[in-house]
Scaffold this motif. Structure first.
Motif, PDB file in Angstrom:
ATOM      1  N   PHE A 153      81.377  41.841 -25.739  1.00  0.00           N
ATOM      2  CA  PHE A 153      81.264  43.158 -25.035  1.00  0.00           C
ATOM      3  C   PHE A 153      82.507  43.922 -25.363  1.00  0.00           C
ATOM      4  O   PHE A 153      82.567  45.066 -25.735  1.00  0.00           O
ATOM      5  CB  PHE A 153      81.231  43.069 -23.434  1.00  0.00           C
ATOM      6  CG  PHE A 153      80.852  44.486 -22.766  1.00  0.00           C
ATOM      7  CD1 PHE A 153      79.751  45.235 -22.973  1.00  0.00           C
ATOM      8  CD2 PHE A 153      82.108  45.013 -22.161  1.00  0.00           C
ATOM      9  CE1 PHE A 153      79.719  46.480 -22.530  1.00  0.00           C
ATOM     10  CE2 PHE A 153      82.162  46.321 -21.626  1.00  0.00           C
ATOM     11  CZ  PHE A 153      80.616  47.037 -21.597  1.00  0.00           C
ATOM     12  N   ALA A 154      83.685  43.363 -25.239  1.00  0.00           N
ATOM     13  CA  ALA A 154      85.024  44.013 -25.401  1.00  0.00           C
ATOM     14  C   ALA A 154      86.327  43.008 -25.672  1.00  0.00           C
ATOM     15  O   ALA A 154      85.953  41.770 -25.494  1.00  0.00           O
ATOM     16  CB  ALA A 154      85.478  44.817 -24.294  1.00  0.00           C
ATOM     17  N   PRO A 155      87.405  43.371 -26.342  1.00  0.00           N
ATOM     18  CA  PRO A 155      88.265  42.459 -26.570  1.00  0.00           C
ATOM     19  C   PRO A 155      89.093  42.401 -25.279  1.00  0.00           C
ATOM     20  O   PRO A 155      88.971  43.031 -24.383  1.00  0.00           O
ATOM     21  CB  PRO A 155      89.047  43.204 -27.759  1.00  0.00           C
ATOM     22  CG  PRO A 155      88.885  44.431 -27.424  1.00  0.00           C
ATOM     23  CD  PRO A 155      87.389  44.605 -26.970  1.00  0.00           C
ATOM     24  N   PRO A 156      89.979  41.326 -25.194  1.00  0.00           N
ATOM     25  CA  PRO A 156      90.255  40.354 -26.245  1.00  0.00           C
ATOM     26  C   PRO A 156      89.124  39.539 -26.576  1.00  0.00           C
ATOM     27  O   PRO A 156      88.508  38.823 -25.877  1.00  0.00           O
ATOM     28  CB  PRO A 156      91.539  39.710 -25.650  1.00  0.00           C
ATOM     29  CG  PRO A 156      91.357  39.819 -24.110  1.00  0.00           C
ATOM     30  CD  PRO A 156      90.927  40.957 -23.950  1.00  0.00           C
ATOM     31  N   GLY A 201      92.608  42.359 -40.286  1.00  0.00           N
ATOM     32  CA  GLY A 201      92.753  43.761 -39.773  1.00  0.00           C
ATOM     33  C   GLY A 201      91.841  43.989 -38.658  1.00  0.00           C
ATOM     34  O   GLY A 201      91.472  43.222 -37.712  1.00  0.00           O
ATOM     35  N   MET A 202      91.317  45.174 -38.563  1.00  0.00           N
ATOM     36  CA  MET A 202      90.411  45.574 -37.629  1.00  0.00           C
ATOM     37  C   MET A 202      88.905  45.109 -37.862  1.00  0.00           C
ATOM     38  O   MET A 202      87.797  45.342 -36.909  1.00  0.00           O
ATOM     39  CB  MET A 202      90.250  46.959 -37.405  1.00  0.00           C
ATOM     40  CG  MET A 202      91.614  47.422 -36.413  1.00  0.00           C
ATOM     41  SD  MET A 202      91.259  46.923 -34.750  1.00  0.00           S
ATOM     42  CE  MET A 202      89.747  48.011 -34.467  1.00  0.00           C
ATOM     43  N   SER A 203      88.643  44.662 -38.958  1.00  0.00           N
ATOM     44  CA  SER A 203      87.416  44.494 -39.609  1.00  0.00           C
ATOM     45  C   SER A 203      86.408  43.417 -38.761  1.00  0.00           C
ATOM     46  O   SER A 203      85.516  43.642 -38.359  1.00  0.00           O
ATOM     47  CB  SER A 203      87.121  44.265 -40.967  1.00  0.00           C
ATOM     48  OG  SER A 203      87.974  42.978 -41.091  1.00  0.00           O
ATOM     49  N   THR A 204      87.410  42.513 -38.393  1.00  0.00           N
ATOM     50  CA  THR A 204      86.624  41.292 -37.914  1.00  0.00           C
ATOM     51  C   THR A 204      86.469  41.602 -36.186  1.00  0.00           C
ATOM     52  O   THR A 204      85.440  41.215 -35.664  1.00  0.00           O
ATOM     53  CB  THR A 204      87.717  39.968 -37.746  1.00  0.00           C
ATOM     54  OG1 THR A 204      87.749  39.691 -39.003  1.00  0.00           O
ATOM     55  CG2 THR A 204      87.023  38.901 -36.783  1.00  0.00           C
ATOM     56  N   LEU A 205      87.629  42.255 -35.813  1.00  0.00           N
ATOM     57  CA  LEU A 205      87.484  42.681 -34.358  1.00  0.00           C
ATOM     58  C   LEU A 205      86.090  43.606 -34.046  1.00  0.00           C
ATOM     59  O   LEU A 205      85.346  43.521 -33.359  1.00  0.00           O
ATOM     60  CB  LEU A 205      88.529  43.475 -33.622  1.00  0.00           C
ATOM     61  CG  LEU A 205      88.441  43.876 -32.303  1.00  0.00           C
ATOM     62  CD1 LEU A 205      88.084  43.018 -31.505  1.00  0.00           C
ATOM     63  CD2 LEU A 205      89.824  44.671 -32.192  1.00  0.00           C
ATOM     64  N   LYS A 206      86.029  44.665 -34.896  1.00  0.00           N
ATOM     65  CA  LYS A 206      84.909  45.664 -35.112  1.00  0.00           C
ATOM     66  C   LYS A 206      83.193  44.974 -35.202  1.00  0.00           C
ATOM     67  O   LYS A 206      82.429  45.206 -34.453  1.00  0.00           O
ATOM     68  CB  LYS A 206      84.987  46.682 -36.270  1.00  0.00           C
ATOM     69  CG  LYS A 206      86.039  47.625 -36.201  1.00  0.00           C
ATOM     70  CD  LYS A 206      86.186  48.671 -37.199  1.00  0.00           C
ATOM     71  CE  LYS A 206      87.159  49.557 -37.042  1.00  0.00           C
ATOM     72  NZ  LYS A 206      87.352  50.605 -38.127  1.00  0.00           N
ATOM     73  N   SER A 207      83.357  43.696 -35.992  1.00  0.00           N
ATOM     74  CA  SER A 207      82.121  43.164 -36.093  1.00  0.00           C
ATOM     75  C   SER A 207      81.938  42.329 -35.135  1.00  0.00           C
ATOM     76  O   SER A 207      80.641  42.079 -34.531  1.00  0.00           O
ATOM     77  CB  SER A 207      82.086  42.288 -37.291  1.00  0.00           C
ATOM     78  OG  SER A 207      83.131  41.226 -37.235  1.00  0.00           O
ATOM     79  N   LEU A 208      82.770  41.644 -34.256  1.00  0.00           N
ATOM     80  CA  LEU A 208      82.718  40.963 -33.002  1.00  0.00           C
ATOM     81  C   LEU A 208      82.194  41.836 -31.848  1.00  0.00           C
ATOM     82  O   LEU A 208      81.205  41.169 -30.919  1.00  0.00           O
ATOM     83  CB  LEU A 208      84.174  40.352 -32.396  1.00  0.00           C
ATOM     84  CG  LEU A 208      84.623  39.175 -33.475  1.00  0.00           C
ATOM     85  CD1 LEU A 208      86.156  38.900 -32.898  1.00  0.00           C
ATOM     86  CD2 LEU A 208      83.783  38.089 -33.241  1.00  0.00           C
ATOM     87  N   ILE A 209      82.561  42.945 -31.730  1.00  0.00           N
ATOM     88  CA  ILE A 209      81.992  43.760 -30.576  1.00  0.00           C
ATOM     89  C   ILE A 209      81.190  45.032 -31.030  1.00  0.00           C
ATOM     90  O   ILE A 209      80.799  45.744 -30.436  1.00  0.00           O
ATOM     91  CB  ILE A 209      83.415  44.515 -30.020  1.00  0.00           C
ATOM     92  CG1 ILE A 209      84.145  45.598 -30.819  1.00  0.00           C
ATOM     93  CG2 ILE A 209      84.330  43.409 -29.445  1.00  0.00           C
ATOM     94  CD1 ILE A 209      85.246  46.316 -30.387  1.00  0.00           C
ATOM     95  N   SER A 210      80.568  44.837 -32.198  1.00  0.00           N
ATOM     96  CA  SER A 210      79.623  45.870 -32.751  1.00  0.00           C
ATOM     97  C   SER A 210      78.416  45.887 -31.756  1.00  0.00           C
ATOM     98  O   SER A 210      77.882  44.676 -31.364  1.00  0.00           O
ATOM     99  CB  SER A 210      79.242  45.292 -34.085  1.00  0.00           C
ATOM    100  OG  SER A 210      78.281  46.432 -34.500  1.00  0.00           O
ATOM    101  N   SER A 211      77.969  46.951 -31.356  1.00  0.00           N
ATOM    102  CA  SER A 211      76.731  47.112 -30.626  1.00  0.00           C
ATOM    103  C   SER A 211      75.263  46.551 -31.311  1.00  0.00           C
ATOM    104  O   SER A 211      74.560  46.485 -30.577  1.00  0.00           O
ATOM    105  CB  SER A 211      76.633  48.602 -30.518  1.00  0.00           C
ATOM    106  OG  SER A 211      76.349  49.436 -31.374  1.00  0.00           O
ATOM    107  N   SER A 212      75.442  46.486 -32.412  1.00  0.00           N
ATOM    108  CA  SER A 212      74.406  45.752 -33.214  1.00  0.00           C
ATOM    109  C   SER A 212      74.519  44.278 -33.397  1.00  0.00           C
ATOM    110  O   SER A 212      73.607  43.669 -33.886  1.00  0.00           O
ATOM    111  CB  SER A 212      74.144  46.523 -34.688  1.00  0.00           C
ATOM    112  OG  SER A 212      75.317  46.321 -35.400  1.00  0.00           O
ATOM    113  N   GLY A 213      75.808  43.817 -33.086  1.00  0.00           N
ATOM    114  CA  GLY A 213      76.057  42.419 -33.145  1.00  0.00           C
ATOM    115  C   GLY A 213      75.148  41.422 -32.349  1.00  0.00           C
ATOM    116  O   GLY A 213      74.788  41.491 -31.270  1.00  0.00           O
TER     117      GLY A 213
END
Length: 365
Positions: free
Chosen positions: A177-180, A154-166
């Motif tokens: 920075f942002a998807p895709p 779902g969205m969990s991987t995307l959120k972790s990929l673009i997280s400001s703390s990542g």
């Protein structure tokens, strides 16, 4: 070091001077010893910083035997060599184009069986749609993670990929920075043009294989389409601040939309009409090389989005008859077998509050 005449793809017989009785043709970009155990070293010299893995026989070839020089008395032997029409490991089938990866263009962490995953915002076409269309046009399996009901991510991987703390992920994947974001094995890359540049050669959408400059020409065309029909089109409804509401910048948006309809839109359409009339198009059906490339797919999707945002303006432009070649290409891409099936399916996402938005007051009066 004696020099051998340049070999080109049109050469019938190239003369190789050597001081051994065997000469071995190889593709290596660094000196490679022959498998026969002879003391002959062959390398390919290029004036450029890199040689693509798919090279045409257009580079000068030299040989060097200085590692183990033969006796001075050994005479030179003249050997006539007819260049092969294909490299030994190269095939031209569509499946092989998708599967082909090389050490120079992709990490060893991916292979022909490595699945593709697309991470993008759910429920909108946006910048994820050109990527989806490339997969669909070539019947390449992929997972649209946030829109696939069978996916557990779902969205969990995307959120972790673009997280400001990542801080990214191994091996050597920086944060995004942002998807895709495209996931291919352990490789994660973002930015739409970068993803298209990566996928193009692997999906057979980067132009003719024997044209070493095609990948750059196709990329140029795709970038121009993204500029004129995605980036500039998006700014018509958010001309002042991306983070502010449309209603708070409506007056400026109306002025920007008017300029886009009257000036920028016909200018970009005119450019692609000229591209289709150019020699590089090879016939006027596709933008480059006489075949479907990801530049055609990008142009189709961006025009489709602009049609949604400015339906009356586009109908007026089409009625003028000025850009018939561009709209013929639009229809040609839409009727491509894989694309047509996708557009008729439920997987094709509808436009809404994304890049391409419809506001009645921004269209022609």
């Amino acid at each position: 070091m004696p020099q051998i005449p340049a070999v080109t793809s049109s050469t019938v017989g190239a003369h190789f001077w050597c001081n051994l009785q065997w000469i071995v043709w190889c593709r290596s970009r660094t000196p490679t010893q022959t498998s026969f155990g002879l003391r002959l070293m062959i390398h390919c010299h290029s004036p450029g910083p890199q040689l693509p893995s798919r090279i045409a026989l257009t580079r000068p070839f030299y040989y060097s035997a200085n590692a183990h020089p033969p006796p001075p008395a050994l005479p030179f032997l003249r050997h006539t060599f007819t260049p092969p029409t294909k490299f030994p490991t190269k095939t031209s089938s569509r499946s092989s184009k998708r599967a082909r990866t090389t050490a120079s263009s992709s990490p060893s962490i991916t292979s022909s069986s490595t699945p593709y995953k697309l991470h993008y915002w759910p429920n909108i076409p946006g910048r994820g749609e050109p990527i989806r269309l490339c997969f669909e046009a070539t019947s390449t399996p992929y997972t649209d993670v946030t829109n696939d009901p069978s996916s557990k991510e779902g969205m969990s991987t995307l959120k972790s990929l673009i997280s400001s703390s990542g801080t990214g992920s191994p091996p050597n994947n920086p944060p995004h920075f942002a998807p895709p974001v495209l996931e291919h094995g352990e490789l994660f890359i973002s930015q739409l043009p970068n993803i298209l540049l990566y996928l193009g050669p692997r999906l057979g959408l980067a132009g003719p294989e024997d044209d070493e400059n095609a990948v750059y020409q196709v990329n140029q065309l795709a970038l121009t389409a993204l500029d004129g029909f995605l980036n500039v089109a998006h700014d018509t409804h958010h001309p002042l601040a991306l983070g502010d509401y449309y209603e708070n910048q409506k007056e400026a948006a109306m002025a920007r939309a008017k300029d886009y309809r009257e000036n920028r839109l016909p200018k970009f359409l005119g450019y692609f009409e000229r591209v289709l009339k150019s020699e590089a198009s090879k016939g006027g059906e596709w933008l480059y090389g006489g075949q479907l490339t990801y530049a055609d797919i990008v142009l189709y999707q961006c025009l489709d989005g602009v049609r949604f945002a400015f339906p009356k303006a586009i109908e007026r432009v089409k009625a003028s008859g000025e850009f018939e070649g561009v709209w013929a290409l639009y229809d040609r891409v839409r009727e491509t077998e894989g694309v047509k099936a996708y557009l008729q399916s439920e997987r094709r996402l509808v436009y809404g509050n994304g890049i391409w938005r419809y506001y009645q007051e921004l269209d022609v009066e």
